[in-house]
Design a protein around this motif. Sequence first.
Motif, PDB file in Angstrom:
ATOM      1  N   TYR A 127      28.581 -44.361   2.978  1.00 54.94           N
ATOM      2  CA  TYR A 127      27.255 -44.961   3.150  1.00 54.94           C
ATOM      3  C   TYR A 127      26.308 -43.997   3.862  1.00 54.94           C
ATOM      4  O   TYR A 127      25.426 -44.431   4.595  1.00 54.94           O
ATOM      5  N   HIS A 128      26.496 -42.698   3.661  1.00 55.51           N
ATOM      6  CA  HIS A 128      25.717 -41.732   4.439  1.00 55.51           C
ATOM      7  C   HIS A 128      24.215 -41.870   4.205  1.00 55.51           C
ATOM      8  O   HIS A 128      23.419 -41.663   5.125  1.00 55.51           O
ATOM      9  N   SER A 129      23.789 -42.243   2.995  1.00 52.64           N
ATOM     10  CA  SER A 129      22.360 -42.344   2.717  1.00 52.64           C
ATOM     11  C   SER A 129      21.695 -43.482   3.506  1.00 52.64           C
ATOM     12  O   SER A 129      20.689 -43.238   4.201  1.00 52.64           O
ATOM     13  N   PRO A 130      22.198 -44.728   3.440  1.00 52.35           N
ATOM     14  CA  PRO A 130      21.578 -45.764   4.284  1.00 52.35           C
ATOM     15  C   PRO A 130      21.774 -45.523   5.775  1.00 52.35           C
ATOM     16  O   PRO A 130      20.933 -45.929   6.587  1.00 52.35           O
ATOM     17  N   LEU A 131      22.842 -44.824   6.156  1.00 54.01           N
ATOM     18  CA  LEU A 131      23.042 -44.472   7.559  1.00 54.01           C
ATOM     19  C   LEU A 131      21.941 -43.516   8.018  1.00 54.01           C
ATOM     20  O   LEU A 131      21.355 -43.676   9.104  1.00 54.01           O
TER      21      LEU A 131
END
Length: 278
Positions: free
Chosen positions: A246-250
């Motif tokens: 979930y690196h993008s929403p993080l």
Amino acid sequence: MILIADSGSTKTDWCVAQKGEILHRVFTKGMNPFFQTEEEMKEEIRNTLLPQLPEGGFDAVYFYGAGCTPEKAEQVRNALSTIPGIRGEILVASDMLGAARGLCGHHAGIACILGTGSNSCHFDGEQITANVSPLGFILGDEGSGAVLGKLFVGSLLKNQMTEGLKEEFLQEYNLTPAEIINRVYRQPFPNRFLASLSPFLAKHLDDKTVHDLVVESFEAFFRRNIMQYDYKNCEVHFIGSVAHYYHSPLEEAAHRLGIRLGRIMQSPMEGLVAYHNA
């Protein structure tokens, strides 16, 4: 040779290393002394780990695990002592210290875990200097797989998601609303069950309701945990499957709050091998 373990609530990553090189890796179930007895941990070592380890013994064993508080460490140490051929120390420490050493090495920073559960700390390069209690998936664990799963099925069963998404989810996981309630309230390890549902969200981040749920959970993690540290002067590093997938929403949640992200890794193992080699 040394043996290093990174254990969460769901799985344990074991690594055999020598002179800074990874020779062999083995995965077993998670070993958490808050949820398992000493005998259950010994059984997991005996039946799953030992058949996969190379012969020759180990100069030291370093075990970093969820639930490895000073009060519980002796149980884990006793279980590890059943591994034959240990010639040196058996260190049992928290998974948080393992994350900090793996992410920061000997430098100061804020280290975070986002996996089945969540945790964080400020690390001065040698030891943990501050830690906001994660409190588990009922009272805390913001941003974790278990909490993402909890928030998602709660919204789903209260008809806050589209009917098509609800039907797709129930069919893909072969679940009914009654079975979800049973798994959460009557079966062991509800946190593992809920975390096992979170990958569905990762596949549907284009759905606005899902996207907002995930980003808001990460924002809650930052607000309720990270912003209690000296975050304006430190990079914030992450390990764990949720941080990785979930690196993008993080990153979106961090940007909204003015938080500088550093390393995002699925596992701290390579960093731990380098740390113990040094």
